[in-house]
Structure formats: C-alpha cells, structure tokens
Scaffold this motif. Structure first.
Motif, PDB file in Angstrom:
ATOM      1  N   ASP A 201      -9.364  13.109  -9.022  1.00 18.47           N
ATOM      2  CA  ASP A 201      -8.546  11.908  -8.930  1.00 18.47           C
ATOM      3  C   ASP A 201      -8.284  11.538  -7.472  1.00 18.47           C
ATOM      4  O   ASP A 201      -8.399  10.382  -7.075  1.00 18.47           O
ATOM      5  N   ALA A 202      -7.929  12.546  -6.673  1.00 18.52           N
ATOM      6  CA  ALA A 202      -7.665  12.287  -5.262  1.00 18.52           C
ATOM      7  C   ALA A 202      -8.911  11.779  -4.550  1.00 18.52           C
ATOM      8  O   ALA A 202      -8.857  10.824  -3.759  1.00 18.52           O
ATOM      9  N   GLN A 203     -10.055  12.406  -4.820  1.00 21.44           N
ATOM     10  CA  GLN A 203     -11.297  11.967  -4.178  1.00 21.44           C
ATOM     11  C   GLN A 203     -11.674  10.568  -4.634  1.00 21.44           C
ATOM     12  O   GLN A 203     -12.161   9.745  -3.845  1.00 21.44           O
ATOM     13  N   SER A 204     -11.455  10.281  -5.901  1.00 12.48           N
ATOM     14  CA  SER A 204     -11.736   8.947  -6.426  1.00 12.48           C
ATOM     15  C   SER A 204     -10.891   7.895  -5.708  1.00 12.48           C
ATOM     16  O   SER A 204     -11.389   6.807  -5.388  1.00 12.48           O
ATOM     17  N   LEU A 205      -9.627   8.227  -5.454  1.00 12.05           N
ATOM     18  CA  LEU A 205      -8.749   7.293  -4.753  1.00 12.05           C
ATOM     19  C   LEU A 205      -9.242   7.040  -3.333  1.00 12.05           C
ATOM     20  O   LEU A 205      -9.295   5.892  -2.874  1.00 12.05           O
ATOM     21  N   ILE A 206      -9.609   8.105  -2.613  1.00 10.09           N
ATOM     22  CA  ILE A 206     -10.114   7.948  -1.251  1.00 10.09           C
ATOM     23  C   ILE A 206     -11.393   7.122  -1.245  1.00 10.09           C
ATOM     24  O   ILE A 206     -11.590   6.246  -0.390  1.00 10.09           O
ATOM     25  N   ASN A 207     -12.288   7.387  -2.201  1.00 15.50           N
ATOM     26  CA  ASN A 207     -13.521   6.613  -2.279  1.00 15.50           C
ATOM     27  C   ASN A 207     -13.232   5.136  -2.529  1.00 15.50           C
ATOM     28  O   ASN A 207     -13.908   4.251  -1.978  1.00 15.50           O
ATOM     29  N   HIS A 208     -12.221   4.869  -3.355  1.00 20.54           N
ATOM     30  CA  HIS A 208     -11.827   3.478  -3.607  1.00 20.54           C
ATOM     31  C   HIS A 208     -11.318   2.823  -2.333  1.00 20.54           C
ATOM     32  O   HIS A 208     -11.676   1.675  -2.019  1.00 20.54           O
ATOM     33  N   PHE A 209     -10.491   3.551  -1.571  1.00 18.41           N
ATOM     34  CA  PHE A 209      -9.987   3.016  -0.303  1.00 18.41           C
ATOM     35  C   PHE A 209     -11.132   2.730   0.670  1.00 18.41           C
ATOM     36  O   PHE A 209     -11.110   1.734   1.394  1.00 18.41           O
ATOM     37  N   LYS A 210     -12.125   3.602   0.692  1.00 15.50           N
ATOM     38  CA  LYS A 210     -13.264   3.401   1.585  1.00 15.50           C
ATOM     39  C   LYS A 210     -14.053   2.152   1.198  1.00 15.50           C
ATOM     40  O   LYS A 210     -14.516   1.395   2.060  1.00 15.50           O
ATOM     41  N   ARG A 211     -14.215   1.941  -0.108  1.00 11.56           N
ATOM     42  CA  ARG A 211     -14.914   0.732  -0.565  1.00 11.56           C
ATOM     43  C   ARG A 211     -14.126  -0.518  -0.196  1.00 11.56           C
ATOM     44  O   ARG A 211     -14.710  -1.525   0.246  1.00 11.56           O
ATOM     45  N   LYS A 212     -12.811  -0.469  -0.357  1.00 15.57           N
ATOM     46  CA  LYS A 212     -11.978  -1.613   0.000  1.00 15.57           C
ATOM     47  C   LYS A 212     -12.072  -1.905   1.487  1.00 15.57           C
ATOM     48  O   LYS A 212     -12.104  -3.065   1.904  1.00 15.57           O
ATOM     49  N   GLN A 213     -12.113  -0.856   2.294  1.00 18.90           N
ATOM     50  CA  GLN A 213     -12.197  -1.037   3.740  1.00 18.90           C
ATOM     51  C   GLN A 213     -13.540  -1.631   4.146  1.00 18.90           C
ATOM     52  O   GLN A 213     -13.623  -2.415   5.097  1.00 18.90           O
ATOM     53  N   ALA A 214     -14.586  -1.266   3.424  1.00 21.28           N
ATOM     54  CA  ALA A 214     -15.896  -1.840   3.710  1.00 21.28           C
ATOM     55  C   ALA A 214     -15.915  -3.334   3.384  1.00 21.28           C
ATOM     56  O   ALA A 214     -16.574  -4.124   4.067  1.00 21.28           O
ATOM     57  N   GLU A 215     -15.167  -3.725   2.345  1.00 23.10           N
ATOM     58  CA  GLU A 215     -15.085  -5.135   1.957  1.00 23.10           C
ATOM     59  C   GLU A 215     -14.126  -5.919   2.846  1.00 23.10           C
ATOM     60  O   GLU A 215     -14.331  -7.103   3.104  1.00 23.10           O
ATOM     61  N   ASP A 216     -13.075  -5.252   3.289  1.00 24.16           N
ATOM     62  CA  ASP A 216     -12.001  -5.910   4.045  1.00 24.16           C
ATOM     63  C   ASP A 216     -11.728  -5.109   5.310  1.00 24.16           C
ATOM     64  O   ASP A 216     -11.038  -4.091   5.267  1.00 24.16           O
ATOM     65  N   PRO A 217     -12.257  -5.542   6.461  1.00 26.67           N
ATOM     66  CA  PRO A 217     -12.072  -4.782   7.707  1.00 26.67           C
ATOM     67  C   PRO A 217     -10.613  -4.600   8.104  1.00 26.67           C
ATOM     68  O   PRO A 217     -10.299  -3.687   8.874  1.00 26.67           O
ATOM     69  N   MET A 218      -9.717  -5.444   7.573  1.00 24.83           N
ATOM     70  CA  MET A 218      -8.298  -5.332   7.912  1.00 24.83           C
ATOM     71  C   MET A 218      -7.553  -4.396   6.965  1.00 24.83           C
ATOM     72  O   MET A 218      -6.353  -4.178   7.117  1.00 24.83           O
ATOM     73  N   PHE A 219      -8.264  -3.857   5.979  1.00 26.68           N
ATOM     74  CA  PHE A 219      -7.651  -2.902   5.048  1.00 26.68           C
ATOM     75  C   PHE A 219      -7.263  -1.637   5.813  1.00 26.68           C
ATOM     76  O   PHE A 219      -8.000  -1.158   6.667  1.00 26.68           O
ATOM     77  N   PHE A 220      -6.097  -1.090   5.484  1.00 27.36           N
ATOM     78  CA  PHE A 220      -5.603   0.103   6.177  1.00 27.36           C
ATOM     79  C   PHE A 220      -5.144   1.121   5.144  1.00 27.36           C
ATOM     80  O   PHE A 220      -4.487   0.779   4.158  1.00 27.36           O
ATOM     81  N   TYR A 221      -5.524   2.389   5.363  1.00 25.61           N
ATOM     82  CA  TYR A 221      -4.960   3.465   4.555  1.00 25.61           C
ATOM     83  C   TYR A 221      -4.849   4.715   5.403  1.00 25.61           C
ATOM     84  O   TYR A 221      -5.554   4.873   6.412  1.00 25.61           O
ATOM     85  N   THR A 222      -3.964   5.588   5.023  1.00 25.71           N
ATOM     86  CA  THR A 222      -3.833   6.866   5.705  1.00 25.71           C
ATOM     87  C   THR A 222      -3.349   7.890   4.692  1.00 25.71           C
ATOM     88  O   THR A 222      -2.661   7.552   3.719  1.00 25.71           O
ATOM     89  N   VAL A 223      -3.733   9.136   4.920  1.00 27.92           N
ATOM     90  CA  VAL A 223      -3.420  10.223   3.989  1.00 27.92           C
ATOM     91  C   VAL A 223      -2.784  11.361   4.758  1.00 27.92           C
ATOM     92  O   VAL A 223      -3.230  11.694   5.864  1.00 27.92           O
ATOM     93  N   THR A 411      -0.767   8.664 -18.709  1.00 34.59           N
ATOM     94  CA  THR A 411      -2.128   9.132 -18.463  1.00 34.59           C
ATOM     95  C   THR A 411      -2.805   8.406 -17.316  1.00 34.59           C
ATOM     96  O   THR A 411      -3.957   8.691 -17.000  1.00 34.59           O
ATOM     97  N   MET A 412      -2.130   7.468 -16.679  1.00 34.79           N
ATOM     98  CA  MET A 412      -2.763   6.664 -15.642  1.00 34.79           C
ATOM     99  C   MET A 412      -3.049   7.490 -14.400  1.00 34.79           C
ATOM    100  O   MET A 412      -2.181   8.182 -13.879  1.00 34.79           O
ATOM    101  N   THR A 413      -4.289   7.431 -13.916  1.00 35.03           N
ATOM    102  CA  THR A 413      -4.649   8.121 -12.689  1.00 35.03           C
ATOM    103  C   THR A 413      -4.166   7.311 -11.489  1.00 35.03           C
ATOM    104  O   THR A 413      -3.782   6.144 -11.619  1.00 35.03           O
ATOM    105  N   LEU A 414      -4.217   7.925 -10.318  1.00 31.20           N
ATOM    106  CA  LEU A 414      -3.797   7.222  -9.110  1.00 31.20           C
ATOM    107  C   LEU A 414      -4.672   6.001  -8.848  1.00 31.20           C
ATOM    108  O   LEU A 414      -4.177   4.934  -8.475  1.00 31.20           O
ATOM    109  N   THR A 415      -5.962   6.157  -9.039  1.00 33.63           N
ATOM    110  CA  THR A 415      -6.876   5.041  -8.800  1.00 33.63           C
ATOM    111  C   THR A 415      -6.601   3.905  -9.771  1.00 33.63           C
ATOM    112  O   THR A 415      -6.618   2.723  -9.383  1.00 33.63           O
ATOM    113  N   GLU A 416      -6.344   4.230 -11.020  1.00 29.82           N
ATOM    114  CA  GLU A 416      -6.006   3.191 -12.006  1.00 29.82           C
ATOM    115  C   GLU A 416      -4.727   2.474 -11.615  1.00 29.82           C
ATOM    116  O   GLU A 416      -4.614   1.245 -11.755  1.00 29.82           O
ATOM    117  N   PHE A 417      -3.769   3.229 -11.107  1.00 33.06           N
ATOM    118  CA  PHE A 417      -2.515   2.621 -10.667  1.00 33.06           C
ATOM    119  C   PHE A 417      -2.776   1.647  -9.519  1.00 33.06           C
ATOM    120  O   PHE A 417      -2.237   0.543  -9.485  1.00 33.06           O
TER     121      PHE A 417
END
Length: 567
Positions: A201-223, A411-417
């Motif tokens: 679940d955690a890796q899926s969330l990070i992968n989602h953030f990476k995809r969003k950042q590739a689509e949106d250069p202004m996207f920001f995340y930190t862990v 049952t909702m995962t972090l990525t689903e949230f």
C-alpha cells in the motif's frame, strides 16, 4: 434581508524519545524508488544476523572513515553504523540533500546525542517521563555522490559524552542485538507492518505520487521515515493548490479529526477560503500520531511546499502538541481554535445538558464572550486585528467533515483515499470555475437601484461577497450616529444600531477617505462594516475607496494566474 447572508452567523456552503523523534525526510524526487519490502527484509536480517562486534577501546578509536567509498545509501548507513557499534554510540539519520535537478546528492548521519532536547510544557501531563539523552554532540559523517559512488567528505569522530562499554553496546538503539531468545522475529515484523503500513500500500501510494509529479511539475510530496527507513507520515499537494494558496493562503483551517480506518492513520487536510466564500483544498497529510515533532515536520513541509509564505491566521483543534509546533514553525501567525470542535466536544461530553435549549443558549453565549486562559485563541473579540475572513471555522470544519467522512471506509487503502481526495478537489474546483463564469455573465440585482456605491461594489466583488457588503449597506440605514470630535479633515463619530447598547467609534479622514471602526470588521474580514458605510453615506462618498477593496474578494482574485495558465 435574509440573515443567512451574515458571515458572522456561519454560512454553510507529547513529544517522542529523541531517537524516535529524529527522522529522515524523503523529498519528492521522481527518480527515487523506495522499496518497502526490502526494508522489512532488512529488519528481519538485522534481527537474525547483526550482533555488534566486541573489540577493545584502543582498537575502536583507530578507525578513520574520511575518504571511504561505498556503493549505495544502505552501505553508507551500514559503514557508519558498524563503526558506531565498535566505538560505543548510536547514530541517527539526518536530512538528505538534493541538487538543483532533484537528484539525491548528500547523505548525513550523526551521533544520536546530537542537539538538545526541547523543554516540554511543565503543565503537560505525560504517562512516562523520558530521559534527556541529548548532549549537543558534534560527531557526524557526510557522504557526497561522486561518479556514481558515495564518498565520505566530512568525518568528525569527537564525542562530548561517555561511550558505551563493550558489554553495553548491545543496548545501543541503532545496533541493538535481537535474538530469538528475546523476541520472535516473524511476529515482530508482522506487528510492525500492522502498526505502520502494509508495504504494498505504501509503495503504491509513492508510485501514485511519482506519476502525479510526472504529469504536474508543480506537484509536491514528501515522506517521513523512521530510523529503520519505514514510512510513517506523508504530505502532498498538487500544482493547483499552490495557486490557491498564493491567492487565498492568508487564512488556513487545519483539521485532524478524520482517520483512515484501515490503519487508523490521521487524515489532516489544509483548507482555505476562496473569493466565492467556498472551501479550497490546499494539501493533505497522513499522520501516525499527534506529537509535537510530527506536527513540526508537517508544518515545515507545508511551508516549504508553499514557498515559505506563512498564513496570517490558522484555525486548529485544541491540541497542545499542535500549538507547540505552530509557535515554532509559524511564529507571528495568529492561532485560533475551531469553535465547531469545542461545540462538538460539548455535545459529546455533556449531551444531556446541551440538549436543553436554555443551557445551549447560555453555553454558546459563554463561548463567544467569556474569558479564560486561552481566550485569545477562540474568542473573536481578542483577535479582531488579525485577518481571519471573520469565520469561526464552524462552517469550514463542518462541511469538510462531511466530505472526508464520506471518503473513509474500513477497507480503503491510502492510495484509494488519495484518489477520492483528488476527486473531491476536482469537484470543488469545477464549482469554483462555474461560479467564476456566472460572475462574469452579469451583475447581481442591488437593494438600492440608484446607488452608485452598490453598483461599483457589484462590478468588483464576486456575487457572494457582494451580498455580504449589501447586507451591511442595508443594515447601515438603521445605525444612529453623532459626531463627537473634529480636527480639520479628521472626524470622529459614535454609532450604535437600533435596539443595541454597544457604541462603535468611527474615525474618518475626508481628504484621503481613510476610515476605521472599532468593530474591526475590515481588519478581520476585508469588507467595510455598516458603521463605516453609514459615515461614508452621510459624507456622500459615492464609491468604495480603492484601499478598501481587497483583491482576494474580487472577481479578478485569480486573474493573473488564469492568464498565465492559458497563455
């Protein structure tokens, strides 16, 4: 005039152990992949295999790591950690650094006794008292990336504290010996995974953030990760959020009442108020706990993501750890408490009394007017000079509460949230766009057809904000006034509304059109009050002076950003 147009009535639209409180921050580098499963395997391997070597003190001090070369981040950690085991100290990971291209360039590690522990609140009750282990030790190591390898560029071996004896080194936190006699490794790892996050679940969330950042250069995340490199806390915001913050980041509502039920993690959104008097999502976080160190990390991440521009006012729930973090990260920001949370707590803790109409009326009166130790944080009369869009955050928290509770399931995962969060954000932005379009189509009808003052206001303000001003304009007709002092162009008036005993003082300069009222409505909301409008009407001021038109409430609040976005 419908009373619901009055914004004052609420329009609906413990610090950790020093070792545990030191975290490694993973910035939003799209090329960096975090393998959570391998981290879990490392824990298992450490549990089975790693035992701090026992060597003499003379032999221990012989090591000099300057210039040493390792292949990757894990080897860098192991090199210093194994050295620390020989010497007799525990290490902590420090913040990574990235170059201008976003690539990881520097790794920092220090002695666990680096720095000093912050003083805790003497009035705060704690179940257990933790040892103050910090001594300000300067021992550290730094690795720089050169030609694909990590080289030690800085190495300071000097400690200012007693080192662990050989027989004591098994208790060092970063090199603690774990054997089957002391703990069942499999159960340990399984429990840790349940307490933290499921690796996938955690890796899926990070992968989602990476995809969003590739689509949106202004996207920001930190862990934020712990000393075992396990993910603990997350923060993210998209590119549109920073635009909204630039325009409406003067007031922020931060709420921690929502939880993702699968891990019982705290979902903490940052919410603002746009020029249509509607909520905007400025970012969101998943948190494992509500400690001061956690909130400090989150607020610093939020501040960094928003160009280090602090809000004027921040609304939160009543939480001492949160208050501590706000004082550190947002010095000078006005901290207000959500009256919605206070009222909600009242319904939860004294439901029988709160159902009695007379008691509820007196309680709410007390809430607005009584004095006690933290009155300046929740009683409006003590913070009227601070811009707060004149909300009690009742409608903000209440409406967002409905949104986020609908999003949470067992049952909702972090990525689903996060996907649901994005859907809600897109829906809110679509409504904003629709309302902006409607504002451009024509002017709202005015209460006084021939009033140039109101026509000017209708052409400048959004429809919702215009209605607020019109409400005050109509209310000004029932305000009595008398001049009490005159000094050249500066005049002072006393005003009171029919049926009310409170007297307000208005000062007006007829040459500059500067005006101020003791009710502080303009200072706190950015709109003129009925008392000031009454004086202006008598003095035949035909239009709102430009200095009293706050851009954040106008139709053009986001004009520059919209023009840039569409070329």
């Amino acid at each position: 005039m419908d009373g619901d147009l009055n914004p004052d009535q609420g329009i609906t639209d413990g610090d950790s152990n020093p070792d545990e409180g030191s975290f490694l921050q993973v910035a939003s580098n799209p090329d960096e992949v975090i393998d959570i499963e391998s981290n879990v395997e490392n824990i298992q391997c450490n549990a089975r295999e790693k035992t701090p070597p026992i060597v003499s003190l003379e032999e221990s001090y012989a090591g000099d790591l300057y210039g040493k070369i390792v292949k990757n981040e894990q080897e860098a950690y192991d090199l210093y950690n194994e050295y620390a085991a020989r010497i007799g100290f525990s290490i902590r990971k420090k913040q990574k650094r990235y170059d201008k291209n976003g690539d990881l360039s520097t790794l920092n590690f220090s002695c666990s006794k680096e720095g000093f522990q912050q003083d805790s609140d003497p009035c705060e009750e704690k179940k257990t008292k933790r040892l103050d282990e910090r001594t300000g030790c300067q021992a550290k190591i730094r690795f720089l990336l050169e030609d694909g390898e990590w080289k030690v560029s800085t190495f300071d071996p000097e400690h200012n504290h007693e080192l662990a004896m050989p027989e004591e080194r098994q208790f060092l936190r970063s090199n603690r010996k774990i054997s089957e006699a002391h703990m069942d490794c499999y159960n340990f790892v399984s429990r840790e995974k349940r307490i933290m996050l499921e690796a996938g679940d955690a890796q899926s969330l990070i992968n989602h953030f990476k995809r969003k950042q590739a689509e949106d250069p202004m996207f920001f995340y930190t862990v934020q990760v712990d000393q075992e490199n396990r993910m603990t806390n997350f923060f993210w915001r998209d590119g549109r959020s920073i635009i909204d913050y630039e325009c409406f980041g003067d007031v922020v509502v931060f709420d921690t009442t929502y939880r993702t039920n699968k891990y019982n993690m705290i979902c903490a959104p940052f919410v603002g108020v746009n020029h249509h008097w509607s909520n905007v999502l400025l970012g969101c976080a998943f948190l494992l706990d509500e400690k001061t160190a956690t909130f400090e990390w989150l607020f610093e991440a939020f501040l960094e993501s928003m160009g280090n521009q602090k809000p004027i006012t921040i609304f939160t729930d009543q939480c001492q750890a949160m208050a501590n973090a706000i004082m550190v990260v947002f010095p000078g920001t006005c901290h207000r408490l959500c009256t919605w949370h206070i009222s909600t707590n009242a319904t939860r803790n004294i439901p029988t009394l709160y159902r009695i109409p007379e008691f509820k009326k007196l309680f709410n009166k007390c809430l607005d007017g009584c004095l006690y130790a933290i009155r300046e944080k929740w009683c409006p009369m003590f913070s009227q000079d601070a811009f707060s869009v004149r909300i009690k955050s009742t409608q903000r928290s209440e409406s967002m509460n409905n949104v986020f509770h609908r999003m949470s399931t067992k049952t909702m995962t972090l990525t689903e949230f996060v996907l649901h969060y994005e859907k809600q954000a897109n829906g809110m932005r679509s409504k904003e766009l629709e309302e902006t379009f409607r504002c451009k189509q024509g002017l709202p009808s005015t209460a006084a057809k021939n009033s140039g003052f109101l026509k000017r206001a209708a052409s400048v303000y959004t429809r919702k904000i215009y209605k607020f001003l019109e409400y005050e304009f109509v209310g000004s007709l029932a305000v009595k006034m008398r001049e009490v002092e005159s000094d050249g162009t500066l005049q002072t008036f006393e005003l009171n509304e029919e049926g009310h005993i409170i007297v307000y003082v208005v000062k007006f300069n007829s040459s500059t059109f500067n005006i101020s009222c003791s009710c502080k409505r303009f200072e706190s909301m950015g709109l003129l009050c009925r008392h000031a409008l009454r004086v202006m009407n008598v003095k035949e001021v035909s239009q709102i002076p430009n200095q009293y038109i706050l851009k954040r409430w106008t139709k053009d609040a986001k004009k520059e950003w919209n023009e840039n976005e569409h070329g």
